[in-house]
Scaffold this motif. Structure first.
Motif, short mmCIF file in Angstrom:
data_model
loop_
_atom_site.label_atom_id
_atom_site.label_comp_id
_atom_site.label_asym_id
_atom_site.label_seq_id
_atom_site.Cartn_x
_atom_site.Cartn_y
_atom_site.Cartn_z
N ARG A 122 48.68 42.81 57.44
CA ARG A 122 49.29 42.22 56.25
C ARG A 122 48.26 41.78 55.21
NH1 ARG A 122 54.25 42.44 55.10
NH2 ARG A 122 54.44 43.42 57.14
N VAL A 123 47.36 42.70 54.89
CA VAL A 123 46.34 42.46 53.87
C VAL A 123 46.67 43.34 52.67
CG1 VAL A 123 43.88 42.65 53.33
CG2 VAL A 123 44.61 41.91 55.61
N PRO A 124 46.62 42.81 51.44
CA PRO A 124 46.93 43.65 50.28
C PRO A 124 46.04 44.89 50.22
CG PRO A 124 46.80 41.35 49.64
CD PRO A 124 46.32 41.42 51.06
N TYR A 125 46.67 46.05 50.02
CA TYR A 125 45.92 47.29 49.84
C TYR A 125 45.79 47.48 48.34
CZ TYR A 125 44.57 52.19 50.40
OH TYR A 125 43.89 53.40 50.37
N ASP A 126 44.73 46.88 47.79
CA ASP A 126 44.61 46.76 46.34
C ASP A 126 43.13 46.89 45.97
OD1 ASP A 126 46.06 45.62 43.70
OD2 ASP A 126 44.10 44.68 43.91
N ARG A 127 42.80 47.92 45.24
CA ARG A 127 41.39 48.17 44.89
C ARG A 127 40.80 47.02 44.06
NH1 ARG A 127 37.72 52.20 44.64
NH2 ARG A 127 36.22 52.15 42.91
N GLU A 128 41.58 46.50 43.13
CA GLU A 128 41.08 45.42 42.28
C GLU A 128 40.72 44.20 43.12
OE1 GLU A 128 42.68 42.60 38.60
OE2 GLU A 128 43.66 44.51 39.03
N TYR A 129 41.58 43.86 44.10
CA TYR A 129 41.27 42.72 44.96
C TYR A 129 40.09 43.03 45.88
CZ TYR A 129 41.50 39.17 48.53
OH TYR A 129 41.15 38.17 49.41
N ALA A 130 40.05 44.23 46.43
CA ALA A 130 38.99 44.60 47.38
C ALA A 130 37.61 44.49 46.73
CB ALA A 130 39.22 46.00 47.91
N VAL A 140 33.18 39.51 46.53
CA VAL A 140 33.59 38.39 47.36
C VAL A 140 33.82 38.82 48.81
CG1 VAL A 140 35.40 36.66 47.73
CG2 VAL A 140 34.61 37.16 45.41
N ASN A 141 34.46 39.96 48.98
CA ASN A 141 34.82 40.41 50.33
C ASN A 141 34.02 41.63 50.76
OD1 ASN A 141 37.04 38.50 50.99
ND2 ASN A 141 38.01 39.44 49.21
N GLU A 142 32.72 41.63 50.48
CA GLU A 142 31.89 42.79 50.79
C GLU A 142 31.74 43.02 52.30
OE1 GLU A 142 27.94 42.42 49.40
OE2 GLU A 142 27.55 40.47 50.36
N GLN A 143 32.04 42.00 53.11
CA GLN A 143 31.93 42.14 54.56
C GLN A 143 33.19 42.74 55.19
OE1 GLN A 143 29.21 41.37 56.41
NE2 GLN A 143 28.09 40.78 54.57
N VAL A 144 34.16 43.08 54.34
CA VAL A 144 35.47 43.52 54.84
C VAL A 144 35.83 44.88 54.26
CG1 VAL A 144 37.94 42.98 54.83
CG2 VAL A 144 36.27 41.15 55.10
#
Length: 309
Positions: A122-130, A140-144
């Motif tokens: 249940r994680v957003p599949y969203d390029r802008e957020y990623a 921000v989430n480079e480890q993920v």
């Protein structure tokens, strides 16, 4: 004086032990580790029906069922990793996917390395957020790695047909009370859209389940939440008075979004294996069957809408 010295020494030793415990590494696992162990830890949000929750001590929900199919596809045992939401998704990813929370511990082995989810649902599949960046320009989430879209979600209204003839437009909520989860996007939308004309009719509850219960008691005439939540509550209630609205939400911005999974960036091989299982479920129709068995409607994520009938 001697007693005080002993006390200070004990405090110092306790402090060193605490620092050492905090320094223990979290246990992040590669594909080979997962297969060799015979189980996979699936990250699931706690007390979040219809997605994931405990009922009589047993995991329930659509994300649980998908997690079980992932485990089956890899030939290992399903093991839930329960997630208590933090302030935002960035915190949830850090605490459960790549770093861990300093207060987390293994209940059976307190001195063992803290465990993370192998895969988080249940994680957003969203390029802008990623690829979101902080004020210094760092991702921000480079480890993920966020991958494996498996469902499209949207906002939905359910209403009491004995109180409202139809919901062809949200304008009806200028005159009929509607329940929402407090501080949610529907809350902000209904209290601000159309110059705040629906604000006085918007009622706040701790979650969508409580809002729906208020509609059953006659306190509100409608409820707004995520479609899967509304679908599940309608299926559970089995009350012909309550129906789904067919309206859109003008000026709301994004009204649909795709949901996928997340793993630690160094565990891509595990991600590829999991994604292959999920892709097979979607293309073979098994994903839709899982949702239907839970009383939920299913909408293909964007990646599949042009290739899967």
């Amino acid at each position: 004086m001697w007693s005080n010295s002993l006390h200070r020494c004990a405090l110092s030793a306790a402090g060193l032990l605490w620092v050492w415990l905090l320094a223990l590494p979290v246990q992040a696992r590669y594909y080979d580790d997962v297969i060799a162990s015979g189980y996979i830890r699936i990250g699931l949000y706690r007390d979040f029906p219809p997605y994931s929750w405990l009922q009589d001590g047993e995991p329930r929900g659509i994300d649980v069922e998908i997690g079980k199919r992932i485990a089956e596809g890899l030939g290992v045992r399903f093991e839930p990793h329960w997630i208590t939401p933090d302030e935002n998704l960035d915190d949830d990813l850090r605490n459960n996917v790549w770093k861990g929370h300093y207060l987390d511990k293994n209940e059976d082995q307190p001195l063992a390395p803290k465990q993370l989810a192998d895969v988080m649902m249940r994680v957003p599949y969203d390029r802008e957020y990623a690829f979101k960046r902080d004020s210094t320009g760092e991702i921000v989430n480079e480890q993920v790695v966020m991958f494996g879209a498996y469902q499209r979600e949207r906002w939905q209204v359910a209403y009491n047909s004995e109180r409202i003839d139809s919901v062809s437009t949200v304008a009806v909520f200028q005159y009929h009370p509607i329940g929402v989860e407090i501080d949610s996007l529907p809350d902000f939308y209904l209290t601000s859209a159309f110059q705040g004309r629906m604000r006085d009719k918007t009622r706040h509850y701790a979650n969508v389940r409580e809002a729906f219960a208020a509609m059953q008691r006659g306190e509100v005439d409608a409820v707004m939440g995520m479609r899967a939540e509304i679908d599940w509550l309608l299926d559970e209630a089995k009350d012909p008075r309550f129906r789904r609205g067919e309206n859109g939400f003008p000026m709301m911005g994004r009204q649909t979004w795709d949901l996928g999974m997340a793993i630690k960036h160094s565990h891509r091989q595990l991600g590829y294996a999991v994604e292959e299982v999920v892709d097979g479920l979607i293309r073979g129709g098994g994903m839709g069957q899982l949702y239907a068995a839970q009383g939920l409607g299913y909408e293909l994520p964007g990646l599949y809408q042009d290739v899967v009938q």
